[in-house]
Design an enzyme around this catalytic site. Structure first.
Site, PDB file in Angstrom:
ATOM      1  N   HIS A 121     -85.405 -68.439 -72.553  1.00 30.94           N
ATOM      2  CA  HIS A 121     -84.078 -69.026 -72.747  1.00 30.94           C
ATOM      3  C   HIS A 121     -83.694 -68.889 -74.210  1.00 30.94           C
ATOM      4  O   HIS A 121     -84.443 -69.303 -75.093  1.00 30.94           O
ATOM      5  CB  HIS A 121     -84.081 -70.495 -72.341  1.00 30.94           C
ATOM      6  CG  HIS A 121     -84.403 -70.699 -70.890  1.00 30.94           C
ATOM      7  ND1 HIS A 121     -85.687 -70.650 -70.405  1.00 30.94           N
ATOM      8  CD2 HIS A 121     -83.606 -70.916 -69.823  1.00 30.94           C
ATOM      9  CE1 HIS A 121     -85.661 -70.836 -69.091  1.00 30.94           C
ATOM     10  NE2 HIS A 121     -84.421 -70.995 -68.721  1.00 30.94           N
ATOM     11  N   GLU A 251     -78.974 -56.391 -88.442  1.00 28.77           N
ATOM     12  CA  GLU A 251     -77.688 -55.724 -88.179  1.00 28.77           C
ATOM     13  C   GLU A 251     -77.909 -54.226 -87.965  1.00 28.77           C
ATOM     14  O   GLU A 251     -77.309 -53.616 -87.080  1.00 28.77           O
ATOM     15  CB  GLU A 251     -76.711 -55.958 -89.339  1.00 28.77           C
ATOM     16  CG  GLU A 251     -76.207 -57.392 -89.399  1.00 28.77           C
ATOM     17  CD  GLU A 251     -75.011 -57.562 -90.337  1.00 28.77           C
ATOM     18  OE1 GLU A 251     -74.781 -56.669 -91.181  1.00 28.77           O
ATOM     19  OE2 GLU A 251     -74.320 -58.590 -90.219  1.00 28.77           O
TER      20      GLU A 251
HETATM   21 MN    MN Z   1     -72.573 -59.271 -91.376  1.00 29.42          MN
END
Ligand code: MN
Length: 277
Positions: A121, A251
């Site tokens: 979860h 990212e």
């Molecule tokens: Mn960012």
């Protein structure tokens, strides 16, 4: 009699509306959800044709779901004292009834029970213990990715507990998590497709010193914790701190953009720093 009963019906509907408003800590739409305070990491939208990046905003958390991978791309939630209590779920893990019609989901039993993977979860039930309704809302397949038990029950769980310790110290957290990379596969006879088990699970946590300070509470000194943990056996006894990385690296690995609602210079600073507290 007829007009009287319809009046009662209207009053009941109005009362329900007010109750729902009072019972929901945040309105369930993208513009105002507290769970998207820092941004929408993939630019997810609520259009049913957006099968790879479908935005679901719930009172309890927000997420982007992919009808191709059958797991969330990311799940995002606010965590402060107001979400914590002693409530338990009333339900087991089940299909999310709020996805567009016809979208298949991973059946909780048909895949997971024999795959050797945990139902991991993203928003933990323990982060939504203020009410039974809130706690139960975490038990849906759209909030779950397949996780190696040694990760889910090891460093991943330890970090979840550390987050609640920070909240006990008076902090307010904004947490985003998900998985990336190609790992093992999990198959389902009902679904008729193989599910990728992410090779790693990541988490980005922004720690605000004062609750309710919003984006104005975020500056170049704000603590950000990012981790990227191998989703495999052998990690159970490892310290989550040993998996700390920059937000920049997550990212780069995921293609997501975190902290996009923060001013660009602060975003750059926070995303380049590895937490060391
Ligand atoms: Mn960012």
């Amino acid at each position: 009699m007829k007009s009287r009963s319809s009046f009662i019906g209207a009053s009941a509907a109005l009362l329900t509306t007010f109750t729902l408003m009072l019972g929901s800590p945040s309105p369930a739409n993208a513009e105002t959800s507290v769970h998207l305070l820092l941004g929408n990491p993939s630019g997810a939208t609520t259009h049913a044709s957006n099968r790879s990046n479908y935005l679901l905003v719930k009172p309890q958390y927000a997420l982007s779901y992919s009808d191709y991978t059958k797991i969330p791309n990311w799940v995002s939630w606010q965590l402060n004292q107001s979400w914590l209590g002693s409530a338990d779920s009333q339900y087991p893990d089940s299909l999310d009834s709020t996805l567009p019609l016809g979208w298949q989901q991973i059946p909780a039993d048909n895949c997971y029970s024999c795959s050797g993977f945990d139902r991991g979860h993203m928003t933990p039930a323990a982060d939504r213990s203020n009410t039974a309704e809130s706690n139960s809302a975490t038990f849906v397949m759209t909030n779950i990715i397949p996780m190696a038990p040694e990760n889910a029950q090891g460093p991943w769980r330890d970090l979840e507990e550390y987050c609640r310790e920070l909240v006990a110290q008076g902090k307010e957290l904004y947490i985003i998590s998900g998985g990336h990379g190609t790992g093992k596969t999990m198959s389902s006879t009902l679904l008729g497709q193989s599910i990728n088990v992410p090779a790693k699970t990541w988490k980005v946590i922004l720690v605000l010193d004062r609750p309710d300070s919003g984006l104005e509470g975020v500056n170049a000194e704000t603590r950000v914790i990012a981790v990227d943990i191998p989703n495999e056996s052998g990690v159970r006894n490892n310290d989550w701190r040993s998996y700390r990385v920059t937000v920049d690296s997550i990212e780069a690995a995921t293609g997501l953009n975190f902290l996009s609602n923060v001013s660009p210079s602060v975003e750059r600073t926070l995303e380049a720093r590895v937490d060391n507290q």
